[in-house]
Write a protein that holds these residues in place. Structure first.
Motif, mmCIF file in Angstrom:
data_model
loop_
_atom_site.group_PDB
_atom_site.id
_atom_site.type_symbol
_atom_site.label_atom_id
_atom_site.label_comp_id
_atom_site.label_asym_id
_atom_site.label_seq_id
_atom_site.Cartn_x
_atom_site.Cartn_y
_atom_site.Cartn_z
ATOM 1 N N GLY A 1 3.580 12.576 10.536
ATOM 2 C CA GLY A 1 2.161 12.224 10.590
ATOM 3 C C GLY A 1 1.833 11.137 9.581
ATOM 4 N N HIS A 2 0.554 10.789 9.507
ATOM 5 C CA HIS A 2 0.128 9.747 8.569
ATOM 6 C C HIS A 2 0.549 10.126 7.152
ATOM 7 N N ASN A 3 0.314 11.390 6.795
ATOM 8 C CA ASN A 3 0.954 11.894 5.590
ATOM 9 C C ASN A 3 1.691 13.161 5.982
ATOM 10 N N SER B 1 0.843 -1.198 0.000
ATOM 11 C CA SER B 1 0.000 0.000 0.000
ATOM 12 C C SER B 1 0.875 1.243 0.000
ATOM 13 N N HIS B 2 0.370 2.296 0.576
ATOM 14 C CA HIS B 2 0.983 3.618 0.455
ATOM 15 C C HIS B 2 2.340 3.777 1.133
ATOM 16 N N ARG B 3 2.454 3.186 2.364
ATOM 17 C CA ARG B 3 3.614 3.514 3.203
ATOM 18 C C ARG B 3 4.933 3.078 2.553
ATOM 19 N N GLY B 4 5.753 4.050 2.216
ATOM 20 C CA GLY B 4 7.072 3.744 1.665
ATOM 21 C C GLY B 4 7.052 3.232 0.239
ATOM 22 N N PRO C 1 -5.048 0.140 -5.541
ATOM 23 C CA PRO C 1 -5.831 1.306 -5.144
ATOM 24 C C PRO C 1 -5.568 1.658 -3.689
ATOM 25 N N SER C 2 -6.229 2.692 -3.195
ATOM 26 C CA SER C 2 -6.074 3.057 -1.781
ATOM 27 C C SER C 2 -6.607 1.977 -0.863
ATOM 28 N N HIS C 3 -7.533 1.196 -1.362
ATOM 29 C CA HIS C 3 -8.178 0.198 -0.506
ATOM 30 C C HIS C 3 -7.153 -0.788 0.023
ATOM 31 N N LEU C 4 -6.901 -0.643 1.312
ATOM 32 C CA LEU C 4 -5.819 -1.390 1.936
ATOM 33 C C LEU C 4 -6.005 -2.889 1.773
ATOM 34 N N GLU C 5 -4.949 -3.543 1.430
ATOM 35 C CA GLU C 5 -4.852 -5.006 1.334
ATOM 36 C C GLU C 5 -5.640 -5.606 0.168
ATOM 37 N N ASN D 1 5.312 -2.251 10.668
ATOM 38 C CA ASN D 1 4.534 -2.050 11.894
ATOM 39 C C ASN D 1 5.025 -0.789 12.591
ATOM 40 N N ASN D 2 4.425 0.331 12.189
ATOM 41 C CA ASN D 2 4.843 1.601 12.799
ATOM 42 C C ASN D 2 4.015 1.934 14.041
ATOM 43 N N GLN D 3 3.313 0.952 14.529
ATOM 44 C CA GLN D 3 2.612 1.023 15.810
ATOM 45 C C GLN D 3 1.493 2.049 15.845
ATOM 46 N N VAL D 4 1.016 2.406 14.670
ATOM 47 C CA VAL D 4 -0.110 3.329 14.611
ATOM 48 C C VAL D 4 -0.767 3.165 13.250
ATOM 49 N N ALA D 5 -2.075 3.367 13.219
ATOM 50 C CA ALA D 5 -2.789 3.345 11.949
ATOM 51 C C ALA D 5 -3.515 4.682 11.830
ATOM 52 N N PHE D 6 -2.977 5.563 11.018
ATOM 53 C CA PHE D 6 -3.475 6.929 10.858
ATOM 54 C C PHE D 6 -3.414 7.629 12.215
ATOM 55 N N THR D 7 -4.524 7.632 12.986
ATOM 56 C CA THR D 7 -4.443 8.222 14.329
ATOM 57 C C THR D 7 -4.760 7.174 15.401
ATOM 58 N N GLY E 1 -6.648 -5.609 10.547
ATOM 59 C CA GLY E 1 -8.049 -5.211 10.418
ATOM 60 C C GLY E 1 -8.776 -5.673 9.169
ATOM 61 N N GLN E 2 -8.081 -5.792 8.066
ATOM 62 C CA GLN E 2 -8.766 -6.083 6.805
ATOM 63 C C GLN E 2 -8.964 -7.584 6.621
ATOM 64 N N GLY E 3 -10.217 -7.962 6.440
ATOM 65 C CA GLY E 3 -10.550 -9.386 6.338
ATOM 66 C C GLY E 3 -9.913 -10.090 5.163
ATOM 67 N N HIS F 1 2.653 -5.032 4.225
ATOM 68 C CA HIS F 1 1.401 -4.610 4.865
ATOM 69 C C HIS F 1 1.662 -3.505 5.890
ATOM 70 N N GLY F 2 0.589 -2.824 6.281
ATOM 71 C CA GLY F 2 0.655 -1.934 7.431
ATOM 72 C C GLY F 2 0.155 -2.700 8.650
ATOM 73 N N ASP F 3 0.538 -2.283 9.846
ATOM 74 C CA ASP F 3 0.104 -3.028 11.041
ATOM 75 C C ASP F 3 -1.407 -2.933 11.221
ATOM 76 N N GLY F 4 -1.963 -1.731 10.990
ATOM 77 C CA GLY F 4 -3.401 -1.571 11.160
ATOM 78 C C GLY F 4 -4.164 -2.419 10.160
ATOM 79 N N SER F 5 -3.741 -2.363 8.920
ATOM 80 C CA SER F 5 -4.513 -3.075 7.895
ATOM 81 C C SER F 5 -4.321 -4.583 7.961
ATOM 82 N N PHE F 6 -3.130 -5.030 8.331
ATOM 83 C CA PHE F 6 -2.910 -6.480 8.403
ATOM 84 C C PHE F 6 -3.849 -7.106 9.437
HETATM 85 C C1 LIG Z 1 -10.044 -0.239 3.047
HETATM 86 C C2 LIG Z 1 -9.507 1.079 3.559
HETATM 87 N N1 LIG Z 1 -10.028 1.622 4.669
HETATM 88 C C3 LIG Z 1 -9.571 2.793 5.134
HETATM 89 C C4 LIG Z 1 -8.581 3.458 4.474
HETATM 90 C C5 LIG Z 1 -8.070 4.805 4.984
HETATM 91 N N2 LIG Z 1 -6.696 4.665 5.496
HETATM 92 C C6 LIG Z 1 -5.638 4.933 4.755
HETATM 93 S S1 LIG Z 1 -4.204 4.604 5.525
HETATM 94 C C7 LIG Z 1 -4.992 4.125 6.924
HETATM 95 C C8 LIG Z 1 -4.215 3.665 8.100
HETATM 96 C C9 LIG Z 1 -3.397 2.477 7.755
HETATM 97 O O1 LIG Z 1 -2.687 2.057 8.856
HETATM 98 P P1 LIG Z 1 -1.582 0.969 8.735
HETATM 99 O O2 LIG Z 1 -2.106 -0.211 8.032
HETATM 100 O O3 LIG Z 1 -1.020 0.749 10.069
HETATM 101 O O4 LIG Z 1 -0.535 1.641 7.735
HETATM 102 P P2 LIG Z 1 0.410 2.911 7.995
HETATM 103 O O5 LIG Z 1 -0.229 4.070 7.318
HETATM 104 O O6 LIG Z 1 0.548 3.098 9.443
HETATM 105 O O7 LIG Z 1 1.688 2.552 7.348
HETATM 106 C C10 LIG Z 1 -6.357 4.208 6.758
HETATM 107 C C11 LIG Z 1 -7.336 3.872 7.791
HETATM 108 C C12 LIG Z 1 -8.089 2.859 3.300
HETATM 109 N N3 LIG Z 1 -7.138 3.438 2.573
HETATM 110 N N4 LIG Z 1 -8.532 1.673 2.888
#
Ligand SMILES: Cc1ncc(C[n+]2csc(CCOP(=O)(O)OP(=O)(O)O)c2C)c(N)n1
Ligand SMILES: [Mg+2]
Length: 1026
Positions: free
Chosen positions: A506-508, A299-302, A368-372, A437-443, A410-412, A403-408
């Motif tokens: 920050g997140h961005n 996804s987006h991070r890095g 896409p932005s849709h995580l995972e 795993n940056n220990q935070v997902a957005f906020t 949280g996303q089914g 993966h991101g820690d939050g999405s790994f």
């Molecule tokens: C399916 C989905 N839900 C919500 C978002 C909005 N969103 C973008 S990044 C993010 C946090 C992701 O956290 P993490 O997976 O820990 O990745 P990090 O940004 O910390 O690297 C969220 C909720 C999204 N992009 N996709």
């Protein structure tokens, strides 16, 4: 995970019970503290568990007083006998006993002998060792910020085993075990301090290993060997410099972007920069072990950093995209750009040289932005690569997911994708996962984001080893990344690296993190970068000089600056979307010609016989046998070909032409409606037989693949999507059980299938079969939500495109095709059309249910062939019919027709029946087989044929669903162009608007259905909508 927790707590309880059994401390069990609440994440969690020192300390018990079965009288007799045998011949006993006696009985005169105390202490020590193997990771120093306050499990506490500080320098017997790692070393006697040091070093340093949930002993031993090695990682000077160089690139790249585009969103990697050297070292190691191609999803991070430093997308191109200047000059051919996407979604591929002197192909899949959401796509693409490169052992092509820690957590779809990993038709021999795993997902803090200890816990369901690593320790990161590659290449299964790091900003780049994580960010502000930490370490060890560090900095800076200058003149290259397999395929701006899809009659007969003949000694179910006899008969006579046979003929003819065909989905082998029977089961032996595997001589088993899938829409459709993107010479299909369930994969329709080509210039000819139709089965099982697919179609409702009959312009320009086909022959042709063209477009099929066995839904074999004069042969040849006109004997103009009913799908047969019943010979019924793109030319042809007809759109779906809202503006445009009226002249026959797709009452359904069919044939004019 629950079972694992249960198992490990059961082990702890058993241990306590054993200790408690000794008469000295029977009350201890009552003093056990309640189990601690699970702590989640590092920086926000609680305190070290309470000491158990208040409880009575276990002490050695005389052998005679122990009641454990191992130490009962029989055992001591057994031991004496063993000892006697050993004294006579040391090789007559097991190696571990040999060591045992050698150390404790060897010098008979001075030996203390085998005391119960020795045995007990050894056993307790073994439990301690095991506790470290199981739970050592809980004590590992994983959090670079040091905010980690995790509870250390009490079974890592010496006192639990009856040891105290005073025992540290005592020698204990540990034995030599048929087990890898620490216990297998030939050092049966060690001091407690030595033992503890080794355990702490192996399990509680900057890597936390979770592997004891893996039930396979060989795998655990393999890991133990690596983990418990005396010096698991030692890198020489040269290697360290390479690592530092890679880390410096990662760090400087972010710094450079931050200086040049301070306010641009880039989702920087700062705080997790060690990901880049980790990935590179992982890929180098993988290449050493036979990997030739890696498909990456992230996804987006890095992502920009990975694009630049790992996949080597040209820096000048990345910088140019930051300046917003990628759209090429209009009019240049071959520079189709689509609608584009933000820079951190784009993919690319590259052949990268590796440290070991090999080359490895890397492709980062656009997402896409849709995580995972990209996870299953990557896995499917990897599997396709394996198929096309004959990588039967699955060692040359590997999928890597970041993966991101939050999405790994949280996303089914993560779980759904993991569950494909060992399924025979979906496995890729293991995906390597890295969690940034940056220990935070957005906020959101971990404690609000997940209910389990680690964000990676979901992977335990797969028995994947998980390596948690402190992201500030670059050498540890490199080590586990290499280990992950080794695991994948050795055991061909998934593995997870949990890179525990932090997010410096920050997140961005525009976000203020201190609004929500003030304490964490106070610490981050003063925290040195991973590069600084490593530079200092290398300076201290003397492995590098300050001058050399400066040289590295200067080199990187000068390259970045040069590329920045180049970026100002950067002009996009010809589109890069066509990998080798796609050479010659056309973009939407290039003209391609329509091809016929009919097949030579003799080929039809030949494959028809092959797919209807069963081996002589095969004993199918009686009913299935009959079906196959009927199919053979259909081929023989050419009459009454039904849906299932038409489909099988489409598959078979495509295979004969050299294409790969793959159909997957829930229960597709038999078919949800028990109509397909593509895999037969011998009723006596259970053996399977798939007729479509036997069309060619020595046919590759996988050339035709039909596979029941796991019960997931998202992951399985995503997998097939990725699979379909690899090679255009394949018909890849996914079938939903019922069309309704496809919305569990909605992200894939919205983000990939309908818009992927426009955004990322990647084509796919994926076919999605969605059973659809109103037959009284209630609000689900009726509608595939046709309206949703049509609403996503991008053909302009108010502009009639160029409809030159021999060209594909309209369909090439449209994002996908949506059809609702009503004859087996037309289904055959629409499937074959997917391949017989010079471009690829996704195809959504509203698939039938009751038409599968409908007496009138049959075709003649002559409709499948390419013979002039045969019913399938139209003016231009045998092709898919986008619209089926009412009757072939209707002339070019039929003035006596008073009503033209346009419809789509199975309602046609009901309308036709009603027309016969009511003898409404002045009503014409046309079937719009292809809804999108809209067949303006054919619609207008029919409008002209019936100049006096009232125009009706009839559908079974409620007014707010089905095709009505898609059809009306387009039909209106077609009518206006012919002076045939406007919107109010399109009469509607169908269900009233409704929230639910269908009634749950069968009687109501029947009334509604009969009512709408009657209405379409009513003698009076239709008043709806006005
Ligand atoms: C399916 C989905 N839900 C919500 C978002 C909005 N969103 C973008 S990044 C993010 C946090 C992701 O956290 P993490 O997976 O820990 O990745 P990090 O940004 O910390 O690297 C969220 C909720 C999204 N992009 N996709
Ligand atoms: Mg995160």
């Amino acid at each position: 995970m629950a079972w694992f927790r249960a198992a490990s707590s059961a082990a702890r309880l058993a241990m306590r019970r054993n200790i408690a059994r000794a008469p000295h401390y029977p009350a201890r069990i009552h003093h056990l503290p309640p189990p601690p609440p699970p702590s989640r994440g590092f920086h926000s969690s609680a305190v070290r568990s309470k000491s158990t020192s208040a409880a009575p300390v276990p002490r050695a018990v005389p052998l005679s007083r122990l009641s454990d079965s191992f130490l009962d009288g029989t055992s001591s007799v057994y031991l004496e006998e063993l000892q006697r045998a050993w004294e006579a011949d040391p090789s007559s006993v097991d190696e571990s006993w040999d060591n045992f006696f050698r150390n404790f009985v060897g010098q008979a005169s001075t030996s203390p002998g085998i005391s119960g105390q020795t045995i007990q202490e050894s056993m307790r020590l073994l439990l301690l060792v095991r506790a470290y193997q199981v739970n050592g990771h809980m004590k590992a120093k994983l959090d670079p910020l040091g905010l980690e306050k995790r509870e250390i499990p009490e079974d890592l506490d010496l006192s639990v085993y009856g040891f105290t500080e005073a025992d540290l320098d005592r020698e204990f017997f540990l034995g030599v075990w048929r087990m890898a790692g620490f216990l297998s070393e030939n050092r049966p006697v060690q001091t407690l301090r030595e033992i503890l040091n080794r355990l702490e070093q192996a399990y509680c340093g900057t890597v936390g290993y979770e592997y004891m949930h893996i039930p396979d002993r060989e795998k655990c031993n393999w890991l133990r060997d690596k983990i418990e090695a005396v010096n698991p990682r030692s890198y020489n000077r040269e290697r360290r410099e390479v690592i530092l160089d890679r880390l410096s690139w990662s760090t400087e790249f972010e710094n450079f972007l931050a200086t040049k585009w301070a306010a641009a969103k880039r989702f920087g990697l700062e705080g997790g920069e060690t990901l880049i050297p980790g990935m590179k070292e992982m890929f180098d190691r993988a290449a050493d072990m036979g990997v030739e191609s890696i498909v990456i999803g992230m996804s987006h991070r890095g992502r920009l950093n990975v694009l630049a430093n790992v996949v080597r997308k040209p820096l000048s191109q990345i910088f140019s995209e930051f300046s917003g200047g990628t759209k090429p000059v209009d009019g240049e051919t071959g520079l189709y750009t689509g609608t584009g996407d933000v820079k951190y979604h784009l993919g690319t591929s590259y052949d990268r040289p590796t440290r070991g002197g090999k080359r490895i192909h890397l492709s980062l899949v656009a997402n896409p932005s849709h995580l995972e959401a990209v996870d299953p796509v990557v896995v499917g693409k990897t599997r396709a690569k394996q198929f096309y490169s004959n990588d039967n052992d699955r060692i040359k092509n590997v999928g890597v997911l970041i993966h991101g820690d939050g999405s790994f957590a949280g996303q089914g779809v993560v779980y759904e994708t993991l569950h494909l990993s060992a399924l025979p038709n979906y496995t890729t021999g293991g995906t390597i996962h890295i969690v940034v795993n940056n220990q935070v997902a957005f906020t959101t803090d971990p404690r609000a984001g997940r209910s389990s200890q680690y964000c990676t816990d979901v992977a335990k369901a797969l028995n994947a080893p998980i390596f948690h690593v402190n992201g500030d320790d670059i050498e540890a990161v490199v080590h586990v990344c290499e280990l992950a590659a080794e695991w994948r290449q050795t055991f061909h299964s998934d593995v997870v690296v949990d890179l525990v790091c932090y997010r410096r900003f920050g997140h961005n780049e525009i976000d203020e993190p201190s609004f929500t994580q003030p304490k964490m960010y106070k610490v981050i502000r003063d925290h040195p970068s991973a590069r600084k930490i490593y530079e200092n370490k290398l300076l201290e060890s003397g492995d590098i000089s300050r001058e050399r560090i400066q040289e590295i900095h200067n080199k990187i800076h000068s390259i970045l600056n040069k590329e920045f200058e180049n970026s100002k003149d950067y002009r996009p290259q010809r589109r890069d979307w066509l990998s080798a397999y796609w050479t010659g395929f056309k973009s939407p701006e290039q003209i391609s010609r329509i091809r016929n899809t009919g097949v030579k009659p003799e080929i039809l007969k030949r494959v028809g016989q092959a797919i209807t003949t069963l081996p002589e000694n095969f004993k199918p179910h009686r009913a299935v046998k009959k079906i196959f006899e009927q199919r053979a008969q259909m081929i023989e006579t050419g009459e009454g070909i039904d849906w299932a046979l038409a489909e099988a003929l489409a598959f078979a003819t495509l295979i004969v032409e050299g294409n790969h065909v793959r159909l997957s989905g829930q229960d597709v082998e038999r078919g949800t409606f028990s109509h397909r029977h593509s895999v037969l089961h011998d009723q006596e032996t259970g053996e399977e037989y798939c007729p479509l595997d036997h069309i060619l001589m020595n046919q590759n088993e996988e050339l035709f693949t039909v596979s029941n899938s796991s019960l997931s829409e998202f992951a399985v459709l995503g997998f097939e999507m990725g699979y379909s993107m690899e090679n255009p010479n394949s018909l890849i299909l996914w079938e939903a059980q019922f069309g309704d369930f496809s919305n569990g994969a909605q992200v894939l329709f919205d983000q990939f299938m309908s818009s992927g080509e426009a955004k990322w210039l990647r084509q796919t000819g994926l076919v999605v079969l969605l059973p659809h139709g109103y037959d009284g089965q209630g609000p689900e099982h009726s509608s595939a939500r046709l309206e949703r697919f049509l609403q996503m179609s991008d053909d302009n409702p108010y502009v009639i495109p160029e409809m030159e009959p021999t060209l594909r312009k309209q369909i090439q320009e449209c994002n996908w095709q949506v059809v609702n086909v009503t004859t087996p022959a037309n289904y055959f042709h629409v499937l074959r059309r997917q391949i017989h063209r010079e471009f690829r477009k996704p195809l959504v099929v509203m698939a039938p249910k009751n038409l599968l066995r409908h007496k009138d839904c049959k075709s003649h074999l002559s409709e499948f062939d390419d013979m002039e004069g045969h019913p399938g042969f139209d003016t231009q040849g045998t092709r898919f019919k986008r619209l089926i006109k009412d009757r072939n004997d209707h002339k070019e103009v039929e003035e006596g027709i008073n009503r033209l009913v346009l419809c789509s799908g199975k309602v046609y047969y009901e309308l036709d029946e009603e027309r016969k019943k009511t003898e409404r010979n002045d009503v014409a019924i046309c079937r719009v087989e292809q809804l999108c793109p809209f067949p303006y030319d054919l619609i207008q042809r029919e409008l002209k044929r019936y100049p006096n007809a009232e125009i009706v759109w009839c559908q079974e779906e409620p007014m707010n669903m089905g095709a009505y809202n898609y059809i009306t503006p387009r039909l209106c445009t077609a009518m206006r162009a012919l002076g045939r009226g406007s919107f109010e002249d399109i009469k509607y026959v169908g269900r009233a608007p409704s929230a639910a797709t269908a009634t749950g009452f069968l009687s109501v359904h029947q009334q509604e259905q009969a009512g709408l069919v009657r209405k379409a044939m009513q003698p009076e004019p239709i008043k709806c909508p006005y």
